[in-house]
Design a protein around this motif. Structure first.
Motif, PDB file in Angstrom:
ATOM      1  N   ASP A 100      39.854  25.640  35.704  1.00  0.00           N
ATOM      2  CA  ASP A 100      38.230  24.996  33.892  1.00  0.00           C
ATOM      3  C   ASP A 100      38.803  26.811  33.068  1.00  0.00           C
ATOM      4  N   TYR A 101      38.377  27.122  35.067  1.00  0.00           N
ATOM      5  CA  TYR A 101      37.996  28.629  34.288  1.00  0.00           C
ATOM      6  C   TYR A 101      38.890  29.864  33.859  1.00  0.00           C
ATOM      7  N   TYR A 102      40.702  29.463  33.922  1.00  0.00           N
ATOM      8  CA  TYR A 102      41.454  29.985  34.286  1.00  0.00           C
ATOM      9  C   TYR A 102      42.260  29.424  32.330  1.00  0.00           C
ATOM     10  N   ALA A 110      48.383  30.582  31.315  1.00  0.00           N
ATOM     11  CA  ALA A 110      48.077  28.255  30.491  1.00  0.00           C
ATOM     12  C   ALA A 110      48.213  28.224  31.816  1.00  0.00           C
ATOM     13  N   VAL A 111      47.700  27.231  31.829  1.00  0.00           N
ATOM     14  CA  VAL A 111      46.942  25.893  33.120  1.00  0.00           C
ATOM     15  C   VAL A 111      48.210  25.065  32.914  1.00  0.00           C
ATOM     16  N   ALA A 112      49.169  24.807  33.635  1.00  0.00           N
ATOM     17  CA  ALA A 112      50.448  23.949  32.858  1.00  0.00           C
ATOM     18  C   ALA A 112      50.080  22.518  33.510  1.00  0.00           C
ATOM     19  N   ALA A 113      49.993  22.298  34.348  1.00  0.00           N
ATOM     20  CA  ALA A 113      50.088  21.632  35.646  1.00  0.00           C
ATOM     21  C   ALA A 113      49.002  21.498  37.229  1.00  0.00           C
ATOM     22  N   MET A 114      49.112  20.179  37.382  1.00  0.00           N
ATOM     23  CA  MET A 114      48.021  20.335  38.502  1.00  0.00           C
ATOM     24  C   MET A 114      49.035  19.763  39.650  1.00  0.00           C
TER      25      MET A 114
ATOM     26  N   LEU B 194      38.594  37.014  39.265  1.00  0.00           N
ATOM     27  CA  LEU B 194      39.490  36.005  40.059  1.00  0.00           C
ATOM     28  C   LEU B 194      40.948  36.766  38.742  1.00  0.00           C
ATOM     29  N   THR B 195      40.381  36.751  37.097  1.00  0.00           N
ATOM     30  CA  THR B 195      41.257  37.233  36.010  1.00  0.00           C
ATOM     31  C   THR B 195      41.884  39.162  36.684  1.00  0.00           C
ATOM     32  N   ILE B 196      41.230  39.556  37.309  1.00  0.00           N
ATOM     33  CA  ILE B 196      42.427  40.547  37.931  1.00  0.00           C
ATOM     34  C   ILE B 196      43.361  40.800  39.220  1.00  0.00           C
TER      35      ILE B 196
END
Lengths: 216, 216
Positions: A100-102, A110-114, B194-196
């Motif tokens: 969620d954060y990213y 882009a969070v593409a899969a878990m 977390l981003t860095i």
DNA sequence: ATATGTGAAAACATTCACAGCT
DNA sequence: AGCTGTGAATGTTTTCACATAT
């Protein structure tokens, strides 16, 4: 401009500078000096100039740095001028929170899969991201063109997960499991240990010096 | 044994050593040498000896370190021989995930309270921890004897939250907001960005050297 | 006048290598 | 014989200070 190897300390400062430049650009600033940047994060201005000088002569003497121009340079240097596809392995509390954060942080990741091993979680959605069976990692990673993996599984499973990730050819891994992992040569592994960071605070509290007025 | 100032690099290694000693104790090992420890995390044995020697002469020449004894020493040095009461400010995704994470990690850090500004969240429970109105921070922090605070709010609110925390007399703060904060003298502030950390991976991927066989 | 880029100095951290203890 | 504790050596990072450019 040198061709030395760049330290990790330098590159993480570049990220910080870039974030600041984005802010300055949004505020409509045209130029900024190393001194101006330095004040924002209580840092030495020579350090900033040196960090930047590793990559080129971006500044103008007597003027400073052009915000837009430096921003473009740093974006390119940090490889943020093209998208990255992220996967998060471990769909527990931490994994889903990181997803969620990213996802929320507007960025080039882009969070593409878990992935997870728990049958109850496989096939579910986190945000809009599907949770796959860790067994199918290589195939799914290929399909989604994953280039960065985040390990968010319990310490005991982390070594096996690392193994699966690296054999799939992924070269950049971020590890949140509190265990020392050893990645193969030419794979970049960063570990963030949330427990150790807390213990550093406990150490500080245990020191006699700041004990005046301290809450116990 | 010296009385120099101990670096943060040293103290975070102490945490790592302690974790390892706990494991060794569980495995029934009586003694361990600096070389034995060093191998576990690809580290130099002289470094371990030096780190430990800052605090005392814990080893026995010809033998090594007694696991139980060293474990006790490190526990005390790190201030983990007494409980700490933690609060997490920000009951969003990250905050609640951290609350669960720290609650689950069996440790001396008890999550005692959470805070948020959103009326919809105030009064709810995260795990068994109540979410309080950030406006009441000083009072609640006092009541629960909080000594460590975690900032897990959006960057824009972090400076104000830091202010509220420090005026309440809390001396140890961990910050997850992606913004440079400046804590008062005698307050320990650690930032985890977390981003860095991710951007450091992007930089690595952007380098020409490891591009052989890299997934794009 | 002003601010960069960079050698040189200083501060800090790690590793070596061995005397000294058990 | 084996392993610690530590001075000395080496390596790394930060800061200073100034020549150099606009």
């Amino acid at each position: 401009m040198k061709s030395e190897k760049i330290s990790e300390l330098t590159t993480s400062r570049l990220s910080v500078y870039l974030r600041c430049l984005n802010q300055l650009a949004a505020d409509g600033e045209r130029t900024v000096s190393s001194e101006g940047l330095a004040k924002k994060f209580h840092l030495n201005s020579a350090q900033i100039r040196k960090d930047l000088a590793y990559f080129g002569e971006f500044g103008v003497r007597g003027v400073g740095y052009y915000v837009d121009e430096l921003r473009d340079h740093l974006t390119k240097i940090l490889g943020l001028d093209r998208p990255h596809n992220l996967t998060i392995v471990g769909a527990g509390r931490l994994g889903t929170a990181l997803a969620d954060y990213y996802r929320a942080a507007q960025s080039n990741f882009a969070v593409a899969a878990m992935f997870d091993a728990d049958p109850a979680k496989i096939g579910t959605l986190v945000g809009k991201v599907e949770v796959f069976d860790i067994k199918n990692f290589p195939e799914i990673a290929e399909r989604y063109n994953i280039d960065v993996a985040v390990i968010a599984v319990p310490a005991e499973f982390a070594p096996a997960v690392l193994q699966q990730i690296t054999v799939s050819g992924i070269k950049a891994i971020m590890n949140f499991a509190p265990v020392p992992l050893k990645a193969p040569e030419n794979v970049k592994l960063k570990t963030v240990d949330l427990t150790i960071s807390l213990e550093g605070l406990a150490y500080f509290l245990a020191q006699p010096s700041p004990q005046n007025g301290q809450r116990r």
